[in-house]
Design a protein around this motif. Structure first.
Motif, mmCIF file in Angstrom:
data_model
loop_
_atom_site.group_PDB
_atom_site.id
_atom_site.type_symbol
_atom_site.label_atom_id
_atom_site.label_comp_id
_atom_site.label_asym_id
_atom_site.label_seq_id
_atom_site.Cartn_x
_atom_site.Cartn_y
_atom_site.Cartn_z
ATOM 1 N N ASP A 1 38.573 4.364 22.279
ATOM 2 C CA ASP A 1 38.812 5.533 22.417
ATOM 3 C C ASP A 1 38.498 5.918 21.319
ATOM 4 O OD1 ASP A 1 39.670 8.328 23.188
ATOM 5 O OD2 ASP A 1 42.004 7.719 23.617
ATOM 6 N N TRP A 2 37.920 6.301 20.750
ATOM 7 C CA TRP A 2 37.671 7.081 19.168
ATOM 8 C C TRP A 2 37.822 8.661 18.825
ATOM 9 C CZ3 TRP A 2 36.722 3.442 16.019
ATOM 10 C CH2 TRP A 2 36.887 2.522 16.006
ATOM 11 N N GLU A 3 38.705 8.749 18.188
ATOM 12 C CA GLU A 3 38.408 10.467 17.511
ATOM 13 C C GLU A 3 37.747 10.241 16.181
ATOM 14 O OE1 GLU A 3 43.002 11.745 16.827
ATOM 15 O OE2 GLU A 3 42.123 12.817 15.586
ATOM 16 N N GLN A 4 36.517 11.173 16.350
ATOM 17 C CA GLN A 4 36.084 11.423 15.279
ATOM 18 C C GLN A 4 36.569 11.582 14.345
ATOM 19 O OE1 GLN A 4 32.122 11.941 15.967
ATOM 20 N NE2 GLN A 4 31.436 11.341 14.137
ATOM 21 N N LEU A 5 36.336 11.653 12.801
ATOM 22 C CA LEU A 5 36.880 12.856 11.738
ATOM 23 C C LEU A 5 35.790 13.114 10.682
ATOM 24 C CD1 LEU A 5 39.743 9.665 10.987
ATOM 25 C CD2 LEU A 5 40.229 12.330 12.303
ATOM 26 N N PRO A 6 36.009 13.699 10.145
ATOM 27 C CA PRO A 6 34.979 13.942 9.480
ATOM 28 C C PRO A 6 34.790 13.027 7.999
ATOM 29 C CG PRO A 6 36.665 15.876 9.259
ATOM 30 C CD PRO A 6 36.395 14.209 9.909
ATOM 31 N N ALA A 7 33.522 12.683 7.959
ATOM 32 C CA ALA A 7 32.654 11.404 7.098
ATOM 33 C C ALA A 7 32.425 12.008 5.759
ATOM 34 C CB ALA A 7 31.978 10.818 8.005
ATOM 35 N N VAL A 8 32.435 11.514 4.704
ATOM 36 C CA VAL A 8 32.171 11.765 3.180
ATOM 37 C C VAL A 8 31.375 10.463 3.188
ATOM 38 C CG1 VAL A 8 34.001 10.490 1.553
ATOM 39 C CG2 VAL A 8 32.801 12.768 1.232
ATOM 40 N N THR A 9 30.015 10.478 2.166
ATOM 41 C CA THR A 9 29.043 9.257 2.547
ATOM 42 C C THR A 9 28.612 9.927 0.862
ATOM 43 O OG1 THR A 9 27.056 10.466 3.004
ATOM 44 C CG2 THR A 9 28.685 9.023 4.499
ATOM 45 N N ASP A 10 29.246 10.892 0.356
ATOM 46 C CA ASP A 10 27.865 11.175 -1.224
ATOM 47 C C ASP A 10 28.912 11.263 -2.148
ATOM 48 O OD1 ASP A 10 25.916 12.750 -2.371
ATOM 49 O OD2 ASP A 10 27.985 13.629 -3.638
ATOM 50 N N ILE A 11 29.062 11.001 -2.920
ATOM 51 C CA ILE A 11 29.471 10.555 -4.055
ATOM 52 C C ILE A 11 30.506 11.046 -5.078
ATOM 53 C CG2 ILE A 11 30.158 8.751 -6.396
ATOM 54 C CD1 ILE A 11 28.054 7.055 -6.140
ATOM 55 N N ARG A 12 29.307 12.389 -5.306
ATOM 56 C CA ARG A 12 30.586 13.838 -5.657
ATOM 57 C C ARG A 12 31.715 14.429 -4.968
ATOM 58 N NH1 ARG A 12 26.109 15.049 -9.753
ATOM 59 N NH2 ARG A 12 26.943 13.793 -11.401
ATOM 60 N N ALA A 13 30.583 13.948 -3.795
ATOM 61 C CA ALA A 13 31.005 15.149 -2.463
ATOM 62 C C ALA A 13 32.585 14.466 -2.035
ATOM 63 C CB ALA A 13 30.926 15.099 -1.303
ATOM 64 N N ALA A 14 32.798 13.229 -2.841
ATOM 65 C CA ALA A 14 33.998 12.436 -2.284
ATOM 66 C C ALA A 14 34.869 12.528 -2.986
ATOM 67 C CB ALA A 14 33.702 11.273 -2.079
ATOM 68 N N LEU A 15 34.738 13.071 -4.416
ATOM 69 C CA LEU A 15 36.012 13.327 -5.623
ATOM 70 C C LEU A 15 36.330 15.209 -5.645
ATOM 71 C CD1 LEU A 15 34.481 11.139 -8.617
ATOM 72 C CD2 LEU A 15 36.631 10.906 -7.064
ATOM 73 N N GLU A 16 35.302 15.623 -4.413
ATOM 74 C CA GLU A 16 35.364 17.006 -4.405
ATOM 75 C C GLU A 16 37.607 17.254 -3.698
ATOM 76 O OE1 GLU A 16 34.567 20.156 -5.235
ATOM 77 O OE2 GLU A 16 32.347 18.733 -6.249
ATOM 78 N N PRO A 17 38.020 18.047 -4.140
ATOM 79 C CA PRO A 17 39.855 18.418 -3.524
ATOM 80 C C PRO A 17 39.499 17.868 -2.230
ATOM 81 C CG PRO A 17 39.265 20.390 -4.644
ATOM 82 C CD PRO A 17 37.791 19.461 -5.041
ATOM 83 N N ASP A 18 38.414 18.697 -1.736
ATOM 84 C CA ASP A 18 39.115 19.250 0.393
ATOM 85 C C ASP A 18 37.530 18.110 0.476
ATOM 86 O OD1 ASP A 18 36.539 20.274 -1.234
ATOM 87 O OD2 ASP A 18 36.580 21.607 0.451
ATOM 88 N N ALA A 19 37.649 17.355 0.318
ATOM 89 C CA ALA A 19 36.852 15.840 0.916
ATOM 90 C C ALA A 19 37.447 15.360 2.423
ATOM 91 C CB ALA A 19 36.197 15.420 -0.324
ATOM 92 N N PRO A 20 37.480 14.625 3.015
ATOM 93 C CA PRO A 20 37.620 13.903 3.438
ATOM 94 C C PRO A 20 38.386 12.622 2.927
ATOM 95 C CG PRO A 20 35.810 14.499 4.806
ATOM 96 C CD PRO A 20 35.838 15.115 2.957
ATOM 97 N N ILE A 21 39.365 11.599 2.924
ATOM 98 C CA ILE A 21 39.704 10.512 2.432
ATOM 99 C C ILE A 21 39.687 9.804 2.919
ATOM 100 C CG2 ILE A 21 41.805 10.088 1.385
ATOM 101 C CD1 ILE A 21 41.297 12.541 0.194
#
Lengths: 282, 794, 152
Positions: B134-154
């Motif tokens: 039973d999965w609950e999909q979460l927003p994903a981050v795969t881009d290195i720069r986007a991952a360091l943005e303040p609102d990025a999924p953690i």
């Protein structure tokens, strides 16, 4: 790597195969298996049953009818097509293109009937069949019918074949008199065509009398570049580039990890010009 | 016992491989060829999502399938500790627990969440499909720069950031750099360039997929792990930590291993899971990776964003290099991943002098498969940045790229042991010499003339030539340096040489080859050194029961560390044999000469052959007082320095500007790996390395969509090049012995992979330079090349 | 389960297989011929290449039932009277293998290629082996090995 379970029947005759198919909507034909088995191994296809027609030797081989058509049994393998003297003589574009399908091992197994029935828009032989206005002979519970290639490819992995029909033969118009080319643009030799372009050109008086242009992987089915064909009909050889610029008209190419749709459109134009030039030089 | 003198040397000759016989006849023992009675098959249930919470797992249907023996979730299979991470680069590092089966959420597509055990391979596959998560999909981050943005999924909520920590050379390096760069970048007199390169994520693709078989002796609590691994010794230690099974009860075997390239330099969830299952069930188990599964489950490499700045005088003297990297770790910190960019930390000014150097990097979590060491690990990245930048600087200055390189090379007379701007000490090199040889093979002037003529003619196909003059630190590694870098183990290696009573020699090495040909090379070393027949030397490796100590094979260390260890063990044997020979010949040890296996009393014809001495040491009837029986020795060798191979590579390409297709017309490699023990094998290593480097430049890229699905998820879409896609290679060499070890060897395993990518891309950019193109991102696919041309035109 | 008979390396072998059993696993796991390797799951890498009725095929993409009544040759069947096949020897002598995992498939593909195309150019060898991937050698020495046999 391992397919889901299925039932397996060996067809003893074409009629037997039809009978087996007719009773089971979830059954699939198995010829060379080189379109179907890869999907089954990834469990992207999971037919309930396979009807193996691979032993129907009557369906294999090439014969030269007295008329304008070359008759190719559905189970004729790519490797045989590529090396068959009749095909090489009467339909060199088919022999040449069959030699570009997949890789050597794949060509030892894959069949023309299987390729066409798979309905993959990236399949090279489907484009050749369409370009040459081939006829596909199918047999089902109600007997035999002949389907023009132009009517055969219906959509993405979708053909005019009914679930209980099988291809017995492909009839290809002889084209030994025409100039021809097939350009398969691919990243690796063993890959599918990113874009493929077939050109069959008849010339007269130093100009182009008629041209047939087929496109691989530029939409959900193989396509004819009709705008190019119209522009080339009766045109001079100087007009090839201008005509080829219309190659992507009416296409809807896919976008994937090999190329964007835009780049495919671009390639189709460049390659169409090259294919026609190459054909004319042959 | 026959005593024959051996004088012919095998070191330095192209001995055919001892390894081949079983491999060419289909008798090799790869992991998937191992079957143990009563063995069960293991299958992993993996996340289809890059980021998703597990709200529940229903295993009932899978357990009911006939032939299924067990199904466990992360909560049901217990471990003593999470998977071990060995390189916490400094106190900043954020290391999340990496449980073999994730319990709370999936952090990358492919993250294992449950395991099935069944009676057959096919049934395990069927059972996987019956586990309902039973999965609950979460927003994903795969881009290195986007991952360091303040609102990025953690990726790991406990950290509140995806920043996994930074490493700064000025602060963290144990050796001081030559000077800070800021004054140079502030100097208005200097020419400055700033480049940004994105390195694609790569999948190593050893042709043998991974696999594990665990045999168990339940009453004794003893386990044998057969794993397709490069690192049986490290695997044993870390499995002890993760599974709580003492090392004495755990034997790890790397049987024949079908290639590694770093992908089998890892402690994988499946290793620990299979061991835990064998313990829990008391039965042997087997897991064999499928290729598409491996694309998610086996480590990736390289992905980073590089910012590199160069400052130089107007006449082309390099003054300062400043580098800032942002590297993708993927979803977890695997074995040595946090330190991979550091393996290039001292190399971003390449073979060149400069006055100032700054380097730092930041590791980033993303919802991708974890990264770790891939062939070259950190060093190809460095060479890529500096070699692309040198071409960019040459363009900026209007200089020939070859001239710019020559002008800035560290001069030959600075060596041996020259401390370079980044602070490390390079053993030896002749950078001018290797480049000269490369240019000679190429006939550079003729090529430039042809290029000019073609351009003037307006040829459709564009000709380009690109260079890469590279160096690297390999022979990993001096332990004192590793310690200063917070690495979790030593860099030594072990070798044991033992004479058997009849005069054959048994060699046990702590390195664990998997295609390199070390068995052949080590036999050459020992045969020559001890004066025995090459065919009388048996080399054993890869089994902790046979070879209890070792640090395994990676980082071009087989020859640079392993063979040196062997050579030093050989010295010990010769010393002991000399004592025995002196005893038997009733002379002083100093009076003995050792040559071709014989100890001869100088100026006489009295001699003793080492085989006879070995037999006598075994019977032990007549030994000097205090001498132990037997003729054998063990060496644990810790290299005093890295070794520094280097070279000059050149690629000639033709680019079709209308389709963007690149054809590699010529590829020339001139490498200097010091003394060559077996030139045929050296050449083979260069071939394979260059092939992977060209693949990196032109074909390979693991691409993800915005949701974190791997879109190049099979071998049909991730493009490992085949024979038609690669050119023949023109391989040459220079030989500058390393002063660091008695054998003068350096290492060659990674050379080609380090050198090739910038040579290829520089060649493409050179071809396209008349059109105004200055960069093509790699891999330089037809579409990327075509787009670069369009952008330059517009 | 179906009962089938395959002549493998000249010997008739009878076995019971599930229809979904792939030829490669029938060879490896039922007949114990583990020389034929599996390197991918998409009919790409060619590691599993064997000869089926004398032609190279990827045995991961043939069902065992399709091979019923046919002849299969694997790497184990290439030697005659204990002597290496000339292609095996050429791979050894030209250092055309490193880890050796792709090697059985590569050798089987190469022998099939030369049977159909006895005198290929280097380029034709490369295209002839388009369906076999090697990660160690960069193919340079593989081409050399095949050429050594072709030129012999």
């Amino acid at each position: 790597m391992i397919p889901a379970r299925f039932d397996y029947e060996v067809a003893e005759s074409v009629e037997h195969a039809i009978e087996l198919l007719d009773g089971n909507d979830d059954a699939k034909l198995l010829a060379g298996g080189h379109s179907l088995l890869p999907l089954m191994k990834l469990r992207l296809a999971r037919p309930a049953a396979l009807v193996d027609i691979g032993r129907l030797s009557a369906l294999a081989g090439v014969s030269n009818g007295s008329g304008p058509l070359l008759r190719i049994g559905a189970l004729t393998r790519h490797h045989e097509l590529a090396n068959d003297p009749l095909v090489q003589e009467h339909c060199p574009i088919l022999a040449y293109t069959a030699g570009l399908v997949g890789d050597r091992q794949v060509r030892h197994r894959g069949t023309i009937g299987g390729s066409l029935a798979h309905g993959d828009p990236a399949g090279d032989l489907a484009t050749i069949a369409l370009t040459l206005d081939a006829q596909i002979v199918a047999r089902g519970p109600n007997g035999e019918r002949t389907i023009d290639a132009a009517e055969f490819f219906k959509g993405f992995y979708e053909t005019a074949l009914a679930p209980n029909e099988l291809i017995t033969e492909v009839r290809i118009p002889k084209t030994e008199a025409a100039h021809w080319s097939y350009i398969k643009f691919r990243r690796r030799a063993l890959d599918w065509a990113t874009v493929g372009v077939a050109a069959v050109v008849e010339s007269a008086n130093g100009g182009i009398e008629a041209a047939r242009i087929g496109l691989t992987n530029m939409g959900p089915t193989p396509l004819r570049a009709t705008a190019v064909e119209q522009a080339l009909a009766g045109a001079s050889t100087d007009s090839v580039e201008a005509a080829a610029a219309k190659a992507d008209e009416g296409t809807s190419p896919p976008a994937d990890s090999f190329a964007s749709a835009d780049f495919r459109r671009h390639l189709s134009r460049v390659l169409t010009a090259r294919a026609v030039e190459e054909a004319l030089s042959r | 016992m026959s005593v024959t003198e051996r004088t012919s040397k095998v070191i330095g000759t192209s001995q055919l491989r001892k390894e081949d016989a079983e491999l060419i006849t289909g008798r090799a023992r790869f992991v998937d060829n191992i079957t143990v009675p009563g063995m069960l098959w293991v299958g992993l249930v993996r996340s289809p999502f890059a980021h998703a919470r597990i709200n529940g797992i229903d295993v009932a249907k899978a357990r009911e399938l006939p032939g299924v023996v067990a199904v466990y979730t992360g909560d049901e299979l217990e471990f003593a500790a999470p998977l071990f991470m060995a390189w916490p680069i400094n106190d900043e590092v954020k290391n999340p627990p990496h449980h073999p089966l994730t319990k709370d959420k999936a952090r990358y597509a492919g993250d294992p969440v449950a395991v099935v055990v069944a009676e057959s391979r096919a049934l395990a596959k069927d059972a996987i499909e019956l586990v309902d998560v039973d999965w609950e999909q979460l927003p994903a981050v795969t881009d290195i720069r986007a991952a360091l943005e303040p609102d990025a999924p953690i990726v790991h909520e406990e950290f509140g950031t995806n920043n996994a920590g930074s490493w700064i050379l000025e602060r963290d390096s144990p050796v001081p750099r030559r000077g800070p760069t800021a004054p140079f970048f502030d100097d208005p007199q200097l020419v400055k360039i700033k480049q940004e390169y994105r390195l694609a994520r790569l999948i190593p693709n050893a042709i043998e997929p991974r696999g594990v078989v665990v045999d168990v002796n339940a009453p004794m609590g003893e386990y044998t792990v057969y794993s397709a691994t490069q690192i049986p010794h490290i695997l044993r230690t870390t499995l002890t930590i993760t599974c709580g099974i003492p090392e004495a009860k755990l034997r790890v075997v790397a049987p024949d291993v079908g290639g590694g390239f770093g992908s089998k330099l890892e402690i994988y969830p499946e290793d620990a899971i299979c061991l835990a299952l064998a313990r829990k069930l008391g039965r042997p188990v087997k897991w064999i990776e499928e290729r598409s599964e491996g694309y998610l489950a086996t480590l990736h490499g390289r992905e980073m964003i590089q910012e590199i700045e160069l400052a130089a005088t107007r006449d082309g003297v390099l003054k300062a290099v400043r580098v800032n990297l942002t590297a993708s770790m993927g979803a977890y910190l695997r074995l040595v991943a946090p330190g991979i960019p550091m393996l290039g930390a001292w190399l971003y000014h390449g073979c060149y002098e400069c006055d100032a150097y700054d380097f730092q990097y930041t590791n980033v979590f993303t919802n991708n498969t974890f990264t770790d060491a891939y062939r070259g690990a950190g060093r190809p990245e460095a060479t890529y940045a500096i070699e692309r930048s040198m071409d960019a600087l040459a363009r900026e200055l209007g200089m020939d790229p070859v001239e710019l390189r020559r002008k800035n090379f560290i001069a030959k007379d600075k060596f041996p042991n020259y401390t370079i701007a980044s602070g490390l000490t390079v053993d030896s090199a002749d950078y001018h010499g290797t480049l000269d040889k490369c240019l000679e093979v190429l006939d550079y002037d003729a090529l430039r003339a042809e290029q000019k003529a073609r351009r003037e003619r307006g040829d459709r196909k564009l000709l380009g030539v690109g260079f890469s003059t590279w160096n690297e630190m390999c022979g990993l590694a001096p332990t004192r340096v590793l310690a200063a870098l917070n690495y979790g183990a030593g860099g030594w290696d072990a070798a044991t040489i033992e004479f058997m009573p009849t005069g054959t020699v048994r060699v046990v090495t702590g390195v664990s080859p998997h295609g390199q040909g070390s068995v052949t090379v080590f036999a050459q070393v020992v045969a020559d050194q001890l004066g025995v027949d090459y065919d009388d030397v048996e080399v054993l490796h890869g089994d902790t029961q046979v070879s209890p100590l070792g640090m395994d094979t990676y980082g071009s260390r087989g020859v640079a560390v392993g063979s040196v260890a062997l050579h030093r063990a050989g010295e010990k044997i010769i010393a002991k044999a000399r004592t025995l020979a002196a005893h038997e010949l009733e002379c002083a040890e100093e009076d003995l000469e050792f040559e071709g296996g014989n100890f001869t009393v100088k100026g006489t014809d009295r001699s003793a052959n080492i085989k006879g001495l070995a037999f006598n040491s075994w019977t032990a009837h007549n030994l000097p007082d205090g001498m132990e029986p037997g003729l054998g020795a063990t060496e644990l060798y810790d290299p005093p320095n890295f070794s520094w191979p280097n070279g000059a590579h050149c690629c000639v390409v033709e680019v079709d500007p209308d389709t963007g297709s690149v054809d590699t017309v010529r590829y020339i490699a001139v490498d200097d790996c010091g003394v060559q023990l077996n030139p045929m094998l050296v050449e083979g290593q260069v071939h394979g390395g260059v092939a992977q480097g060209i693949a990196e430049a032109l074909f390979e890229e693991a691409r993800y969509d915005d949701e974190g699905n791997l879109v190049t998820g099979t071998m049909t879409t991730y493009l490992v090049p085949g024979p038609p896609e690669l050119p023949p290679f023109e391989v040459h060499d220079t030989v500058t012995p390393s002063p660091t070890n008695a054998m003068g060897v350096k290492g060659i395993g990674e050379a080609g992979t380090i050198a090739a990518p910038p040579a290829v891309i520089n060649a493409i950019v050179d071809a396209l330079s008349p059109l105004g193109v200055k960069n093509v991102e790699r891999p330089a696919t037809p579409e990327r090349v075509w787009r670069a041309i369009q952008e330059a035109r517009s | 389960m179906r009962s089938i008979a395959i002549t493998v390396n000249g010997v008739r072998r009878e076995l019971d297989v599930e229809p979904r059993q792939l030829l490669v696993y029938a060879l490896r796991e039922q007949l114990g011929l583990t020389g034929t390797n599996v390197g991918c799951d998409t009919t790409t890498c060619g590691a599993c290449t064997v000869h089926l009725d004398g032609e190279s095929v990827k045995s991961c993409t043939v069902l065992a039932v399709q091979a019923d009544g046919r002849e299969v040759t694997t790497i184990e069947g290439l030697q005659s009277n204990g002597d290496l096949h000339e292609m095996q020897r050429a791979f050894h002598e030209n250092h055309a293998l490193q880890c050796g995992y792709c090697t059985p498939g590569m050798i089987m593909a190469a022998t099939s290629l030369l049977k159909e195309h006895p005198d290929p150019s280097d380029e034709e060898i490369r295209y002839g082996l388009e369906g076999n991937l090697c990660r160690c050698t960069g193919y340079h020495n593989i081409v050399k090995a095949v050429q050594a046999v072709a030129g012999a």
